[in-house]
Design a protein around this motif. Structure first.
Motif, PDB file in Angstrom:
ATOM      1  N   PHE A 190     -36.719 -21.496 120.003  1.00  7.36           N
ATOM      2  CA  PHE A 190     -35.818 -20.858 119.043  1.00  7.36           C
ATOM      3  C   PHE A 190     -36.530 -20.579 117.716  1.00  7.36           C
ATOM      4  N   VAL A 191     -37.284 -21.560 117.240  1.00  8.55           N
ATOM      5  CA  VAL A 191     -37.982 -21.414 115.962  1.00  8.55           C
ATOM      6  C   VAL A 191     -39.058 -20.333 116.039  1.00  8.55           C
ATOM      7  N   GLU A 192     -39.853 -20.361 117.098  1.00  2.00           N
ATOM      8  CA  GLU A 192     -40.963 -19.412 117.178  1.00  2.00           C
ATOM      9  C   GLU A 192     -40.484 -17.988 117.432  1.00  2.00           C
ATOM     10  N   ARG A 193     -39.330 -17.825 118.051  1.00  4.06           N
ATOM     11  CA  ARG A 193     -38.760 -16.494 118.189  1.00  4.06           C
ATOM     12  C   ARG A 193     -38.311 -15.944 116.836  1.00  4.06           C
ATOM     13  N   ALA A 194     -37.930 -16.858 115.927  1.00  2.91           N
ATOM     14  CA  ALA A 194     -37.416 -16.430 114.622  1.00  2.91           C
ATOM     15  C   ALA A 194     -38.518 -16.201 113.598  1.00  2.91           C
ATOM     16  N   VAL A 195     -39.534 -17.080 113.559  1.00  2.00           N
ATOM     17  CA  VAL A 195     -40.533 -16.993 112.484  1.00  2.00           C
ATOM     18  C   VAL A 195     -41.959 -16.844 112.976  1.00  2.00           C
ATOM     19  N   GLY A 196     -42.179 -16.849 114.289  1.00  3.02           N
ATOM     20  CA  GLY A 196     -43.535 -16.727 114.811  1.00  3.02           C
ATOM     21  C   GLY A 196     -44.098 -18.073 115.229  1.00  3.02           C
ATOM     22  N   ARG A 197     -45.275 -18.043 115.791  1.00  4.15           N
ATOM     23  CA  ARG A 197     -45.873 -19.252 116.346  1.00  4.15           C
ATOM     24  C   ARG A 197     -46.101 -20.289 115.253  1.00  4.15           C
ATOM     25  N   ILE A 228     -32.093 -30.231 112.573  1.00 10.20           N
ATOM     26  CA  ILE A 228     -31.165 -30.383 113.694  1.00 10.20           C
ATOM     27  C   ILE A 228     -30.058 -31.330 113.243  1.00 10.20           C
ATOM     28  N   HIS A 229     -28.826 -30.856 113.284  1.00 10.73           N
ATOM     29  CA  HIS A 229     -27.701 -31.646 112.805  1.00 10.73           C
ATOM     30  C   HIS A 229     -27.261 -32.665 113.848  1.00 10.73           C
ATOM     31  N   GLN A 230     -26.696 -33.760 113.378  1.00  8.37           N
ATOM     32  CA  GLN A 230     -26.292 -34.821 114.307  1.00  8.37           C
ATOM     33  C   GLN A 230     -25.000 -34.504 115.036  1.00  8.37           C
ATOM     34  N   ASN A 231     -24.216 -33.527 114.536  1.00  7.51           N
ATOM     35  CA  ASN A 231     -23.006 -33.128 115.243  1.00  7.51           C
ATOM     36  C   ASN A 231     -22.642 -31.701 114.847  1.00  7.51           C
ATOM     37  N   HIS A 235     -23.228 -29.158 111.400  1.00  7.49           N
ATOM     38  CA  HIS A 235     -23.900 -27.871 111.587  1.00  7.49           C
ATOM     39  C   HIS A 235     -23.052 -26.726 111.039  1.00  7.49           C
ATOM     40  N   GLU A 236     -21.799 -26.715 111.397  1.00  7.69           N
ATOM     41  CA  GLU A 236     -20.921 -25.622 110.963  1.00  7.69           C
ATOM     42  C   GLU A 236     -20.722 -25.629 109.460  1.00  7.69           C
ATOM     43  N   ARG A 237     -20.637 -26.830 108.867  1.00  8.28           N
ATOM     44  CA  ARG A 237     -20.459 -26.888 107.418  1.00  8.28           C
ATOM     45  C   ARG A 237     -21.706 -26.412 106.684  1.00  8.28           C
ATOM     46  N   GLU A 238     -22.874 -26.794 107.171  1.00  4.52           N
ATOM     47  CA  GLU A 238     -24.096 -26.344 106.482  1.00  4.52           C
ATOM     48  C   GLU A 238     -24.283 -24.842 106.619  1.00  4.52           C
ATOM     49  N   VAL A 239     -24.057 -24.313 107.809  1.00  5.94           N
ATOM     50  CA  VAL A 239     -24.203 -22.872 108.006  1.00  5.94           C
ATOM     51  C   VAL A 239     -23.212 -22.118 107.130  1.00  5.94           C
ATOM     52  N   ARG A 240     -21.990 -22.605 107.053  1.00 10.62           N
ATOM     53  CA  ARG A 240     -21.003 -21.939 106.203  1.00 10.62           C
ATOM     54  C   ARG A 240     -21.444 -21.939 104.741  1.00 10.62           C
ATOM     55  N   ALA A 258     -32.264 -18.552 110.269  1.00 14.39           N
ATOM     56  CA  ALA A 258     -31.646 -18.423 111.595  1.00 14.39           C
ATOM     57  C   ALA A 258     -30.875 -19.697 111.896  1.00 14.39           C
ATOM     58  N   ALA A 259     -29.850 -19.565 112.739  1.00  7.71           N
ATOM     59  CA  ALA A 259     -29.039 -20.706 113.161  1.00  7.71           C
ATOM     60  C   ALA A 259     -28.741 -20.580 114.647  1.00  7.71           C
ATOM     61  N   GLN A 260     -28.701 -21.708 115.342  1.00  6.25           N
ATOM     62  CA  GLN A 260     -28.389 -21.725 116.771  1.00  6.25           C
ATOM     63  C   GLN A 260     -27.364 -22.832 117.011  1.00  6.25           C
ATOM     64  N   ARG A 261     -26.120 -22.415 117.246  1.00  5.22           N
ATOM     65  CA  ARG A 261     -25.032 -23.388 117.386  1.00  5.22           C
ATOM     66  C   ARG A 261     -25.244 -24.312 118.571  1.00  5.22           C
ATOM     67  N   SER A 262     -25.693 -23.795 119.693  1.00  8.53           N
ATOM     68  CA  SER A 262     -25.833 -24.639 120.881  1.00  8.53           C
ATOM     69  C   SER A 262     -26.864 -25.747 120.676  1.00  8.53           C
ATOM     70  N   LEU A 263     -27.851 -25.499 119.826  1.00  8.13           N
ATOM     71  CA  LEU A 263     -28.869 -26.505 119.525  1.00  8.13           C
ATOM     72  C   LEU A 263     -28.535 -27.301 118.272  1.00  8.13           C
ATOM     73  N   GLN A 264     -27.516 -26.851 117.527  1.00  6.33           N
ATOM     74  CA  GLN A 264     -27.160 -27.435 116.241  1.00  6.33           C
ATOM     75  C   GLN A 264     -28.358 -27.436 115.303  1.00  6.33           C
ATOM     76  N   ALA A 265     -29.092 -26.321 115.324  1.00  3.11           N
ATOM     77  CA  ALA A 265     -30.340 -26.212 114.568  1.00  3.11           C
ATOM     78  C   ALA A 265     -30.278 -25.051 113.592  1.00  3.11           C
ATOM     79  N   VAL A 266     -30.955 -25.213 112.467  1.00  6.16           N
ATOM     80  CA  VAL A 266     -31.095 -24.150 111.485  1.00  6.16           C
ATOM     81  C   VAL A 266     -32.546 -24.071 111.037  1.00  6.16           C
ATOM     82  N   ILE A 267     -32.956 -22.875 110.606  1.00  3.58           N
ATOM     83  CA  ILE A 267     -34.257 -22.654 109.993  1.00  3.58           C
ATOM     84  C   ILE A 267     -33.984 -22.210 108.560  1.00  3.58           C
ATOM     85  N   LEU A 268     -34.638 -22.868 107.600  1.00  5.25           N
ATOM     86  CA  LEU A 268     -34.346 -22.645 106.196  1.00  5.25           C
ATOM     87  C   LEU A 268     -35.620 -22.340 105.416  1.00  5.25           C
TER      88      LEU A 268
END
Length: 480
Positions: A190-197, A228-231, A235-240, A258-268
């Motif tokens: 997910f990360v490398e698709r968003a920002v490169g290797r 990666i959020h613990q729940n 995740h939803e609160r930080e993305v909002r 970028a954000a990926q809900r299924s992974l509960q991950a964000v790139i900042l």
């Protein structure tokens, strides 16, 4: 050898002729032409060894002279990276890349039958189309690697294709093994698709099991943070928060890449500065920092128009008894009764209007730039960690922050000067209740999750609130 053919392959050398400019480093590239492999593609000046009599450094100096006309002294050759490559046809070779920053002569097209263009290209913005093998070597070089693998598959293009990037960097002996410190493969993808290797993963998590944060550096030199959020709620609160009020703060808050809900991950994006937690400042610099914090909090609260509080949205009293039970072993005599009395008072409070809030304003989530600069003229304050961000009363953001100005009324005054106003009486009442409830919640959580700092902060806050109440009672003669 088990009856198999012994492995043999060509050896080639590649010249990274590098110069520094006001716009960043540049490298010399040539475009292959004529009846040669990869005609029309950009490549580093390169070539094969002439035979077993020639070493790789001698070959590099010879190829540089033959292809570009520049003269290089052996003392100016620096080993950069070695790449073990396999082409789409299955033929393999080993390439040695060398960096040279000093030479004689002006680069030119010295072999027009095999090269029709030569140019300086920004190292962080390489041209296209480029030979994939060459691009892999340069990416590995930018990443600081010593050894890399680039084994292409049948059907891959000779030209670099980001969708079929086969570069694999081999860890250096001077670096600890990083696989254990990286997230799982799905997050990496997910990360490398968003920002490169990604060339480097550095774990920057807080010292608790639920914290999972990495600082990453890509092969092109960019720096981001992955969290990666613990729940799903965090995740939803930080993305909002990142999509609503954070943009109003500009560089003082991270930007969501970028954000990926299924992974509960964000790139900042990165926010400049270092955490205020543990930073030693002069009193003047502290006051300036808290004035800036006040102005920052005001920008958060004013980022969207205030709204009436929803029905039933008073202090979080429903969980008070559960948190008191969890914190019992660390409570002082009278603490529980004090909290219960505040819970009763909460029933009579008028609701406060809601604004956008950060929800976890404490010194480790506030950053200050140039903390060693004693002049204090360029103090910059930023904020991170928005996973508790949600609408609520403005005093919500003072609950944890107030611990930082305990016994320092000058810092509280500096904050209020930056914020632009003092708390209203109704806000003061709500603040005391919310601070007490947050304290027992923090103690309970800290005990359950092995966070002694959180436990101590909760105890400290309860003691301060009770002392302030005793002082107020003594002054007015009112009973508790």
């Amino acid at each position: 050898m088990n009856g198999q053919q012994r492995h043999t392959e060509p050896v080639d050398v590649h010249l990274i002729l590098r110069r520094e400019t006001a716009d960043g480093p540049q490298v010399l590239l040539s475009r292959r032409a004529g009846q040669v492999y990869a005609a029309g593609l950009w490549h580093l000046p390169s070539g094969h060894l002439d035979g077993p009599h020639e070493d790789v450094v001698t070959a590099l100096i010879r190829e540089a002279r033959e292809e570009t006309g520049v003269l290089i002294d052996e003392a100016d050759v620096r080993a950069a990276v070695t790449v073990h490559h396999r082409s789409p046809s299955g033929a393999s070779r080993t390439g040695y890349l060398f960096e040279v920053r000093r030479w004689q002569g002006e680069p030119r097209i010295a072999e027009p039958d095999v090269c029709d263009a030569i140019e300086w290209a920004p190292l962080e913005s390489l041209p296209s189309p480029m030979v994939a093998y060459c691009r892999a070597g340069l990416d590995a070089y930018v990443a600081g690697a010593r050894l890399a693998l680039h084994f292409q598959l049948p059907g891959d293009r000779i030209a670099f294709d980001p969708a079929a990037d086969r570069l694999r960097i081999v860890a250096d002996v001077a670096e600890p093994a990083s696989s254990a410190g990286r997230p799982d493969a799905a997050v990496v993808d997910f990360v490398e698709r968003a920002v490169g290797r990604v060339a480097q993963w550095t774990d920057t998590s807080w010292a608790r099991a639920e914290s999972r944060v990495w600082r990453i550096r890509t092969v092109q030199g960019g720096t981001w943070y992955v969290k990666i959020h613990q729940n799903s709620r965090f995740h939803e609160r930080e993305v909002r928060g990142l999509r609503t009020w954070a943009p109003a703060l500009g560089a003082a808050a991270p930007r969501l890449v970028a954000a990926q809900r299924s992974l509960q991950a964000v790139i900042l994006t990165a926010v400049p500065g270092r955490p205020l937690h543990g930073t030693v400042l002069s009193p003047d610099r502290e006051r300036q920092a808290f004035r800036r914090i006040g102005a920052l909090v005001r920008r958060i609260h004013q980022s969207r128009p205030p709204q009436p509080a929803p029905p039933g949205s008073g202090p979080a009293v429903a969980k008070a008894e559960r948190h008191l039970d969890g914190a019992q072993s660390q409570l002082m005599p009278g603490d529980a009764e004090f909290v219960r009395s505040l819970v009763q008072q909460a029933q009579a409070l008028e609701p406060l209007e809601w604004v956008e809030t950060h929800g976890d304003l404490q010194l480790r989530n506030l950053l200050i730039s140039s903390p060693t600069d004693t002049r204090g003229s360029d103090t910059f304050v930023g904020v991170i960690d928005l996973e508790r961000s949600e609408p609520g009363p403005a005093v919500r953001d003072l609950v944890r922050l107030s611990d930082a100005w305990a016994d320092r009324p000058d810092l509280r005054d500096a904050f209020q000067a930056g914020y632009g106003r003092a708390l209203l009486p109704a806000e003061e009442a709500r603040f005391v209740i919310d601070a007490a409830l947050d304290s027992v919640s923090g103690i309970s959580y800290g005990l359950a999750h092995g966070d002694p700092e959180l436990v101590e902060r909760g105890r400290r806050t309860l003691a301060r609130l009770r002392a302030e109440q005793d002082t107020s009672t003594a002054a007015t003669g009112d009973a508790t």
